[in-house]
Design a protein around this motif. Structure first.
Motif, PDB file in Angstrom:
ATOM      1  N   CYS A  44      36.650  39.399  39.647  1.00 45.56           N
ATOM      2  CA  CYS A  44      36.822  39.795  38.249  1.00 45.56           C
ATOM      3  C   CYS A  44      38.018  40.697  38.000  1.00 45.56           C
ATOM      4  O   CYS A  44      38.257  41.069  36.871  1.00 45.56           O
ATOM      5  CB  CYS A  44      35.549  40.509  37.771  1.00 45.56           C
ATOM      6  N   GLY A  45      38.735  41.067  39.012  1.00 48.58           N
ATOM      7  CA  GLY A  45      39.769  42.047  38.807  1.00 48.58           C
ATOM      8  C   GLY A  45      39.143  43.397  38.566  1.00 48.58           C
ATOM      9  O   GLY A  45      37.940  43.577  38.612  1.00 48.58           O
ATOM     10  N   SER A  46      39.950  44.396  38.282  1.00 48.29           N
ATOM     11  CA  SER A  46      39.410  45.736  38.106  1.00 48.29           C
ATOM     12  C   SER A  46      39.039  46.022  36.664  1.00 48.29           C
ATOM     13  O   SER A  46      38.561  47.104  36.350  1.00 48.29           O
ATOM     14  CB  SER A  46      40.435  46.768  38.579  1.00 48.29           C
ATOM     15  N   ASP A  47      39.225  45.045  35.767  1.00 46.90           N
ATOM     16  CA  ASP A  47      39.033  45.279  34.354  1.00 46.90           C
ATOM     17  C   ASP A  47      37.764  44.585  33.875  1.00 46.90           C
ATOM     18  O   ASP A  47      37.558  43.395  34.108  1.00 46.90           O
ATOM     19  CB  ASP A  47      40.246  44.757  33.577  1.00 46.90           C
ATOM     20  N   LEU A  48      36.902  45.330  33.193  1.00 53.41           N
ATOM     21  CA  LEU A  48      35.653  44.760  32.695  1.00 53.41           C
ATOM     22  C   LEU A  48      35.910  43.632  31.714  1.00 53.41           C
ATOM     23  O   LEU A  48      35.192  42.623  31.708  1.00 53.41           O
ATOM     24  CB  LEU A  48      34.816  45.866  32.049  1.00 53.41           C
ATOM     25  N   ASP A  49      36.947  43.762  30.889  1.00 54.48           N
ATOM     26  CA  ASP A  49      37.249  42.701  29.930  1.00 54.48           C
ATOM     27  C   ASP A  49      37.565  41.385  30.629  1.00 54.48           C
ATOM     28  O   ASP A  49      37.220  40.306  30.142  1.00 54.48           O
ATOM     29  CB  ASP A  49      38.418  43.110  29.039  1.00 54.48           C
ATOM     30  N   THR A  50      38.233  41.470  31.762  1.00 54.32           N
ATOM     31  CA  THR A  50      38.516  40.255  32.534  1.00 54.32           C
ATOM     32  C   THR A  50      37.219  39.622  33.012  1.00 54.32           C
ATOM     33  O   THR A  50      37.045  38.393  32.957  1.00 54.32           O
ATOM     34  CB  THR A  50      39.405  40.592  33.745  1.00 54.32           C
ATOM     35  N   ASP A  53      35.290  37.428  30.559  1.00 49.54           N
ATOM     36  CA  ASP A  53      35.828  36.101  30.272  1.00 49.54           C
ATOM     37  C   ASP A  53      35.451  35.067  31.326  1.00 49.54           C
ATOM     38  O   ASP A  53      35.775  33.888  31.189  1.00 49.54           O
ATOM     39  CB  ASP A  53      37.358  36.168  30.164  1.00 49.54           C
ATOM     40  N   LEU A  54      34.772  35.490  32.383  1.00 51.43           N
ATOM     41  CA  LEU A  54      34.385  34.570  33.444  1.00 51.43           C
ATOM     42  C   LEU A  54      33.240  33.668  33.005  1.00 51.43           C
ATOM     43  O   LEU A  54      32.479  34.015  32.089  1.00 51.43           O
ATOM     44  CB  LEU A  54      33.945  35.366  34.675  1.00 51.43           C
ATOM     45  N   PRO A  55      33.080  32.503  33.654  1.00 50.01           N
ATOM     46  CA  PRO A  55      31.893  31.673  33.401  1.00 50.01           C
ATOM     47  C   PRO A  55      30.632  32.482  33.701  1.00 50.01           C
ATOM     48  O   PRO A  55      30.659  33.409  34.539  1.00 50.01           O
ATOM     49  CB  PRO A  55      32.058  30.508  34.384  1.00 50.01           C
ATOM     50  N   PRO A  56      29.504  32.155  33.051  1.00 43.39           N
ATOM     51  CA  PRO A  56      28.297  32.983  33.176  1.00 43.39           C
ATOM     52  C   PRO A  56      27.869  33.291  34.606  1.00 43.39           C
ATOM     53  O   PRO A  56      27.540  34.446  34.910  1.00 43.39           O
ATOM     54  CB  PRO A  56      27.240  32.161  32.440  1.00 43.39           C
ATOM     55  N   ALA A  57      27.861  32.297  35.505  1.00 44.75           N
ATOM     56  CA  ALA A  57      27.396  32.538  36.872  1.00 44.75           C
ATOM     57  C   ALA A  57      28.263  33.577  37.576  1.00 44.75           C
ATOM     58  O   ALA A  57      27.759  34.491  38.235  1.00 44.75           O
ATOM     59  CB  ALA A  57      27.367  31.240  37.665  1.00 44.75           C
ATOM     60  N   GLU A  58      29.581  33.452  37.434  1.00 46.79           N
ATOM     61  CA  GLU A  58      30.484  34.427  38.050  1.00 46.79           C
ATOM     62  C   GLU A  58      30.413  35.767  37.328  1.00 46.79           C
ATOM     63  O   GLU A  58      30.547  36.834  37.939  1.00 46.79           O
ATOM     64  CB  GLU A  58      31.919  33.897  38.024  1.00 46.79           C
ATOM     65  N   ARG A  59      30.199  35.718  36.020  1.00 51.34           N
ATOM     66  CA  ARG A  59      30.108  36.948  35.238  1.00 51.34           C
ATOM     67  C   ARG A  59      28.901  37.777  35.682  1.00 51.34           C
ATOM     68  O   ARG A  59      28.974  39.009  35.765  1.00 51.34           O
ATOM     69  CB  ARG A  59      30.000  36.633  33.751  1.00 51.34           C
ATOM     70  N   GLN A 102      25.567  46.256  27.304  1.00 49.96           N
ATOM     71  CA  GLN A 102      25.380  45.218  26.287  1.00 49.96           C
ATOM     72  C   GLN A 102      25.787  43.845  26.815  1.00 49.96           C
ATOM     73  O   GLN A 102      25.176  42.833  26.455  1.00 49.96           O
ATOM     74  CB  GLN A 102      26.174  45.574  25.024  1.00 49.96           C
ATOM     75  N   ALA A 103      26.809  43.801  27.663  1.00 53.09           N
ATOM     76  CA  ALA A 103      27.209  42.524  28.256  1.00 53.09           C
ATOM     77  C   ALA A 103      26.108  41.980  29.160  1.00 53.09           C
ATOM     78  O   ALA A 103      25.853  40.764  29.199  1.00 53.09           O
ATOM     79  CB  ALA A 103      28.508  42.698  29.040  1.00 53.09           C
TER      80      ALA A 103
END
Length: 292
Positions: free
Chosen positions: A16-22, A25-31, A51-52
């Protein structure tokens, strides 16, 4: 604890990188995996992250152990869905033949019951009644004793239903908030509604609708994690997750609804019930509140 849950933030960076916003944006399983890692590394509550995670839970993303780990991570971070019996949003009002009744949106959680313990609930005679005080005097083990044992970790996650409580402990907790346990007929009405549903969602039982033995979760999960196990009004976890004490019974025994993570789907049926001694406690038995 699953392997996913033990990912560190450093381990998640390639995902995911170091940024929560990134990560968002990932697909649900990876998110799911990325947000669990962020939660594990967080030192303070993070509303955006919380909330996410709630959005993934309420949207039904993921399955099985992934969702279990997501719910646990949210519980340890701080679950914004939870409230206290003193708050209006804790309760859902349901029409009943004998008049409206308010019931807890979720079963009572570990976080709630821990507050009862910390506020001296076991030392307040007015909450227990004569039979409850007799049990207290003779009890070799109370919930707090079991909850503090090293191997109890999977059962005491803050946003999971409290388990291992006797009827006496459940009733004392309810009395702290001028509430009570639901009668079996009330709980049945809440589950079935005026259209007489066999399960909160209707029928058939199906797969993935409730935390029962068939789902192979193997433990309680965060409240509301099985999003289909809810009535149209929003009362959750009525078919599975944990069995629930009822207020009424026969003699010294009390009715319970047996649907739970360690019970087969047959126990999830709205009309299922059996009698249990009031001093029983096990890792699949909890309770919820009701009030007039």
């Amino acid at each position: 604890t699953t392997e996913i849950y033990t990912l560190s933030l450093h381990d998640a960076l390639p995902i995911c990188g170091s940024d929560l916003d990134t990560a968002l944006d990932l697909p649900p399983a990876e998110r799911i995996q990325a947000l669990i890692a962020f939660a594990a590394a967080a030192t303070d509550p993070n509303p955006k992250l919380q909330q996410a995670m709630v959005a993934l839970i309420e949207g039904g993303a993921g399955a099985g152990k992934d969702r279990l780990a997501l719910g646990e991570a949210l519980g340890n971070l701080g679950d914004p869905r939870l409230s206290a019996p003193t708050e209006e949003r804790y309760w859902i009002e349901v029409s009943h033949d004998d008049g409206p009744v308010q019931v807890g949106r979720y079963p009572v959680t570990n976080a709630e019951f821990r507050t009862f313990v910390n506020d001296g609930g076991y030392d307040r005679p007015e909450l227990w009644g004569q039979d409850g005080k007799l049990w207290l005097d003779q009890a070799k083990t109370k919930w707090v004793d079991m909850a503090d044992q090293a191997d109890s970790g999977p059962y005491v996650v803050p946003n999971q239903p409290v388990v291992g409580v006797t009827w006496f402990e459940a009733r004392a907790y309810a009395r702290m908030f001028d509430a009570r346990l639901p009668r079996f007929d009330e709980r049945l009405w809440v589950t079935r509604g005026s259209d007489k549903r066999p399960y909160p969602w209707g029928s058939p039982f199906g797969e993935g609708n409730a935390n029962t033995q068939e789902e192979v979760i193997g433990r309680p999960c965060a409240v509301g994690l099985f999003v289909k196990d809810a009535t149209p009004e929003g009362v959750s976890d009525l078919a599975g997750n944990v069995a629930e004490w009822n207020d009424d019974g026969v003699g010294s025994q009390r009715w319970i609804h047996p649907g739970a993570w360690d019970q087969p789907s047959m126990a999830a049926w709205a009309k299922a019930r059996f009698l249990e001694p009031a001093d029983s406690c096990w890792a699949g038995l909890g309770f919820r509140l009701a009030k007039d």
